[in-house]
Design a protein around this motif. Structure first.
Motif, PDB file in Angstrom:
ATOM      1  N   GLY A   1       0.789  -1.230   0.000  1.00  0.00           N
ATOM      2  CA  GLY A   1       0.000   0.000   0.000  1.00  0.00           C
ATOM      3  C   GLY A   1       0.817   1.274   0.000  1.00  0.00           C
ATOM      4  O   GLY A   1       0.344   2.321   0.436  1.00  0.00           O
ATOM      5  N   LYS A   2       2.036   1.208  -0.472  1.00  0.00           N
ATOM      6  CA  LYS A   2       2.921   2.377  -0.520  1.00  0.00           C
ATOM      7  C   LYS A   2       3.403   2.595  -1.955  1.00  0.00           C
ATOM      8  O   LYS A   2       4.556   2.342  -2.274  1.00  0.00           O
ATOM      9  CB  LYS A   2       4.141   2.164   0.384  1.00  0.00           C
ATOM     10  CG  LYS A   2       3.825   1.731   1.769  1.00  0.00           C
ATOM     11  CD  LYS A   2       3.777   2.902   2.665  1.00  0.00           C
ATOM     12  CE  LYS A   2       3.633   2.404   4.101  1.00  0.00           C
ATOM     13  NZ  LYS A   2       2.833   3.264   4.887  1.00  0.00           N
TER      14      LYS A   2
ATOM     15  N   GLU B   1      -5.713  10.001  -2.431  1.00  0.00           N
ATOM     16  CA  GLU B   1      -6.933   9.398  -2.959  1.00  0.00           C
ATOM     17  C   GLU B   1      -7.933  10.439  -3.436  1.00  0.00           C
ATOM     18  O   GLU B   1      -8.715  10.182  -4.342  1.00  0.00           O
ATOM     19  CB  GLU B   1      -7.570   8.492  -1.905  1.00  0.00           C
ATOM     20  CG  GLU B   1      -6.795   7.212  -1.692  1.00  0.00           C
ATOM     21  CD  GLU B   1      -7.479   6.287  -0.717  1.00  0.00           C
ATOM     22  OE1 GLU B   1      -8.705   6.407  -0.532  1.00  0.00           O
ATOM     23  OE2 GLU B   1      -6.785   5.442  -0.144  1.00  0.00           O
TER      24      GLU B   1
END
Length: 87
Positions: free
Chosen positions: A28-29, A36
């Protein structure tokens, strides 16, 4: 590093970049710090798709170029074995 040819170095660097990028995405990096709120779902999907394509292509090129998979490559490997230059 004097014995490595330029193509091998470039393929290796690109392969490591692709693998690092995929690892960061898994955790998630993403490499590109995208908020977002600034990106739509389509753009995020495109980023992930292009990242995956980059990794697949880089991996296949590195594998193909560094292994004896063609008929010519198999002949080269046989000659290297005959000369005692390969395992």
């Amino acid at each position: 590093m004097k014995n490595l040819d330029k193509g091998t170095v470039i393929r290796t660097v690109l392969l490591f970049m692709a693998l690092i990028n995929q690892t960061l995405i898994i955790f998630g990096k993403p490499v590109l710090p995208i908020d977002e709120d600034q990106v739509t779902s389509l753009a995020e999907t495109l980023y992930l798709a292009f990242s995956m394509i980059f990794t697949i292509v880089t991996t296949l090129v590195a594998w193909f170029k560094n292994n004896y998979v063609t008929d010519k490559g198999k002949q080269q490997k046989e000659i290297l074995k005959q000369k005692g230059l390969s395992k």
